[in-house]
Design a protein around this motif. Structure first.
Motif, PDB file in Angstrom:
ATOM      1  N   ASN A   1       0.936  -1.167  -0.595  1.00  0.00           N
ATOM      2  CA  ASN A   1      -0.214   0.294   0.074  1.00  0.00           C
ATOM      3  C   ASN A   1       0.875   1.051   0.155  1.00  0.00           C
ATOM      4  OD1 ASN A   1      -2.226  -2.215  -0.659  1.00  0.00           O
ATOM      5  ND2 ASN A   1      -2.855  -0.990   1.771  1.00  0.00           N
TER       6      ASN A   1
ATOM      7  N   ILE B   1      -3.979   7.032   2.548  1.00  0.00           N
ATOM      8  CA  ILE B   1      -4.581   6.955   1.665  1.00  0.00           C
ATOM      9  C   ILE B   1      -6.172   7.597   1.320  1.00  0.00           C
ATOM     10  CG2 ILE B   1      -6.051   6.776   4.052  1.00  0.00           C
ATOM     11  CD1 ILE B   1      -6.284   3.836   1.395  1.00  0.00           C
ATOM     12  N   GLU B   2      -5.960   8.825   1.645  1.00  0.00           N
ATOM     13  CA  GLU B   2      -6.559  10.178   1.475  1.00  0.00           C
ATOM     14  C   GLU B   2      -6.590  10.190  -0.175  1.00  0.00           C
ATOM     15  OE1 GLU B   2      -5.396   9.960   4.530  1.00  0.00           O
ATOM     16  OE2 GLU B   2      -8.074   9.875   5.351  1.00  0.00           O
TER      17      GLU B   2
ATOM     18  N   CYS C   1       0.253   3.000   8.740  1.00  0.00           N
ATOM     19  CA  CYS C   1      -0.674   3.165   7.642  1.00  0.00           C
ATOM     20  C   CYS C   1      -0.504   4.563   7.285  1.00  0.00           C
ATOM     21  CB  CYS C   1      -2.117   2.647   8.548  1.00  0.00           C
ATOM     22  SG  CYS C   1      -1.332   0.646   9.224  1.00  0.00           S
TER      23      CYS C   1
ATOM     24  N   CYS D   1       1.205   5.755  -2.564  1.00  0.00           N
ATOM     25  CA  CYS D   1       1.225   6.892  -2.822  1.00  0.00           C
ATOM     26  C   CYS D   1       1.941   7.869  -2.737  1.00  0.00           C
ATOM     27  CB  CYS D   1       0.658   7.076  -1.267  1.00  0.00           C
ATOM     28  SG  CYS D   1       2.599   6.573   0.200  1.00  0.00           S
TER      29      CYS D   1
ATOM     30  N   TYR E   1       0.264   5.901   4.133  1.00  0.00           N
ATOM     31  CA  TYR E   1      -0.182   5.268   2.682  1.00  0.00           C
ATOM     32  C   TYR E   1      -0.748   6.429   1.947  1.00  0.00           C
ATOM     33  CZ  TYR E   1       0.202   0.416   5.091  1.00  0.00           C
ATOM     34  OH  TYR E   1       0.404  -0.641   5.461  1.00  0.00           O
TER      35      TYR E   1
ATOM     36  N   LEU F   1      -6.974  -2.790  -1.291  1.00  0.00           N
ATOM     37  CA  LEU F   1      -7.035  -1.699  -2.415  1.00  0.00           C
ATOM     38  C   LEU F   1      -6.189  -2.846  -3.611  1.00  0.00           C
ATOM     39  CD1 LEU F   1      -6.544   0.782  -1.784  1.00  0.00           C
ATOM     40  CD2 LEU F   1      -4.507   0.834  -0.863  1.00  0.00           C
TER      41      LEU F   1
ATOM     42  N   PHE G   1     -11.682   1.758   5.833  1.00  0.00           N
ATOM     43  CA  PHE G   1     -10.571   1.489   5.610  1.00  0.00           C
ATOM     44  C   PHE G   1     -10.419   0.932   6.879  1.00  0.00           C
ATOM     45  CE2 PHE G   1      -5.887   1.731   6.153  1.00  0.00           C
ATOM     46  CZ  PHE G   1      -5.487   0.746   3.746  1.00  0.00           C
TER      47      PHE G   1
ATOM     48  N   ASN H   1      -6.218  -5.450   5.321  1.00  0.00           N
ATOM     49  CA  ASN H   1      -5.200  -5.009   4.226  1.00  0.00           C
ATOM     50  C   ASN H   1      -4.142  -6.853   4.583  1.00  0.00           C
ATOM     51  OD1 ASN H   1      -5.306  -2.023   3.625  1.00  0.00           O
ATOM     52  ND2 ASN H   1      -6.080  -1.788   5.080  1.00  0.00           N
TER      53      ASN H   1
ATOM     54  N   LYS I   1     -14.666   8.062   1.180  1.00  0.00           N
ATOM     55  CA  LYS I   1     -14.211   7.250   2.225  1.00  0.00           C
ATOM     56  C   LYS I   1     -14.472   7.649   3.565  1.00  0.00           C
ATOM     57  CE  LYS I   1      -9.921   6.781   5.142  1.00  0.00           C
ATOM     58  NZ  LYS I   1     -10.229   6.913   6.650  1.00  0.00           N
TER      59      LYS I   1
END
Lengths: 230, 271
Positions: B116, B159-160, B154, B120, B157, B243, B143, B213, B170
């Motif tokens: 992951n 993630i946003e 995390c 990014c 990552y 993901l 998530f 994950n 999200k």
């Protein structure tokens, strides 16, 4: 530099309220201030707010147990938001706002009473946040709790003559160590979570060494793993 | 250029396919990598308690191989990421002889990255955005992180940013409750209640699907979903995805077998 925070503070009085509610407040506080400072500032705005300033207890911030000496900077960095929900460490046991009834915590300690001295109680007191952080407790109120296992681990080292008896209690199939799940991310201080994990791992290994046949499910797990990996 | 090797010895007792498709995604994103060969299966991080010596042996080979070949290891999911990092830490602190026998020093031990974390980078996000075939703008996803891997890992990552690159919304839900899988063998009832709380939280928060994950979490939430629903006395039907699967779909891969959807118990219905 002061930091603007939007708080929603848990409110409940066991004598007058049927259900809990949340009081929203906005305040400015320095980043280097602690969570205890924040609660004191909140009390300036909510005059009848009750909280326990026991540094070992902590409160839940956005559902994560946070110790009162944690700085606002650490809290904001972790949650990446200025909107914080403040709740007691266990909302099901709330008596008055952030104050809880922790009689269950001491009832669990009493199970080990034949195996420790008065002087050892102090250590158990310090583990209170680990007890209420234990997720299994929400589903099984008789779960002994992660603080119980940390305490037991210390006692087995300090009083080896009681080790086997203590480990048998720890290994209880219904309420014992096998219900433990990691506390990582449930406690904002990752060092405490790592400390818990390290000690509980050691205790599990001791249980397996001393009484390897106590638990059918664990035996099956071991057998399955051995068949598969060796 | 980083020389990558993917640790792909995921435990076949669990649902490996949704994570194996990460290798396909790496190809799609032009991240060249080899895969480990003859590695023993990842037994799961909690196995380190049951038999720590064997646990070390299992991860020592891929770690030493990557050291010798100067490679960075890519972990396809949380459990192998944690296992590799834990054994790397043990090797560096307690196994001087084993390292010396392989002519390796602590500082030579390889870097381990979670798959992951590769998505990014600015270049990869740009690649994804500019090759977007399927927009997720009408979809909402949760998530889930859990209590095995540190939330701070995390956060790396971002993630946003990954969600934004595929226009996926999200959902704000509590990400850190334990999945319950660790205690499933000993306390299936409590374990399923723990999982049920997360699945209900995702469902009630408006998730179209939940991204996980970890291979065990995936298996538990997907394969055992009907059982979990029965235990908590509530109907749940929420697709569990990785993901890599979601990004592959965004890049235009729609073949259900290629995405590994044929191995899902709760079949994603949106393609």
């Amino acid at each position: 530099m002061p930091y603007s925070l939007d708080l929603r503070v848990f409110r409940f009085n066991v004598q007058t309220d049927f259900l809990p509610y949340y009081t929203p407040i906005s305040l400015k506080i320095d980043k280097s201030a602690t969570l205890l400072d924040l609660l004191k500032s909140a009390k300036n705005k909510i005059k009848d707010l009750k909280f326990d300033s026991n540094v070992h207890l902590g409160v839940k911030v956005n559902s994560v147990i946070t110790m009162l000496d944690t700085t606002i900077r650490e809290i904001i960095e972790f949650f990446e938001t200025n909107e914080l929900i403040i709740e007691p460490i266990d909302e099901f046991r709330a008596i008055h706002d952030l104050i809880i009834d922790f009689s269950d915590f001491y009832e669990k300690m009493a199970i080990l009473s034949p195996y420790f001295q008065e002087e050892d109680k102090k250590l158990y007191d310090e583990l209170i946040s680990c007890y209420y952080a234990s997720p299994a407790l929400q589903y099984e109120r008789d779960y002994l709790g992660d603080s119980f296992f940390l305490f037991a681990n210390t006692l087995t080292n300090k009083y080896p003559e009681h080790k086997e008896k203590i480990l048998k209690i720890v290994a209880n199939e219904n309420y014992g160590i096998w219900l433990h799940t990691p506390l990582k991310n449930l406690l904002l201080d990752s060092e405490i979570a790592n400390f818990v994990e390290k000690n509980i791992t050691q205790l599990k290994q001791d249980v397996l060494k001393l009484i390897p046949n106590f638990n059918r499910a664990t035996k099956q797990e071991l057998k399955r793993s051995k068949n598969f990996f060796i | 250029m980083t020389n990558y090797i993917v640790y792909n010895a995921l435990n076949p007792l669990y649902s490996t396919k949704p994570f194996d498709v990460g290798i396909l995604l790496l190809n799609e994103l032009n991240i060249s990598s080899e895969t480990t060969s003859n590695s023993q299966f990842d037994p799961g991080f909690n196995y380190s308690t049951l038999n720590s010596d064997l646990f070390v042996q299992i991860f020592m080979k891929p770690l030493l191989d990557a050291t010798i070949n100067k490679q960075t290891i890519i972990a396809l999911e949380d459990s192998s990421y944690l296992g590799l990092n834990y054994v790397k830490y043990l090797l560096a602190s307690n196994f001087d002889n084993e390292l010396a026998n392989s002519n390796v020093t602590c500082k030579d031990l390889p870097s381990i990255v979670h798959i992951n974390s590769l998505f990014c980078s600015k270049n990869i996000l740009q690649h994804i955005s500019s090759n977007l075939k399927l927009s997720f703008e009408n979809f909402y996803a949760g998530f889930y992180i859990g209590t095995d891997i540190d939330a701070r890992v995390c956060k790396n990552y971002h993630i946003e940013n990954i969600f934004a690159s595929i226009k996926l919304n999200k959902v704000n839900m509590f990400q850190y409750a334990p999945s319950g899988f660790d205690i499933f063998t000993n306390s299936p009832n409590v374990a399923q209640k723990m999982a049920g709380k997360i699945l209900c939280d995702a469902f009630d928060s408006g998730c179209d699907f939940l991204i996980v994950n970890d291979i065990r979490t995936f298996t538990f939430f997907d394969t055992y979903q009907k059982k979990i629903a029965k235990t908590i006395g509530r109907e749940i039907s929420i697709s569990i995805l990785t993901l890599s699967q979601v990004i592959l779909m965004a890049l235009g891969v729609t073949d259900k077998a290629v995405l590994g959807f044929d191995k899902h118990s709760v079949m994603p219905t949106f393609i």
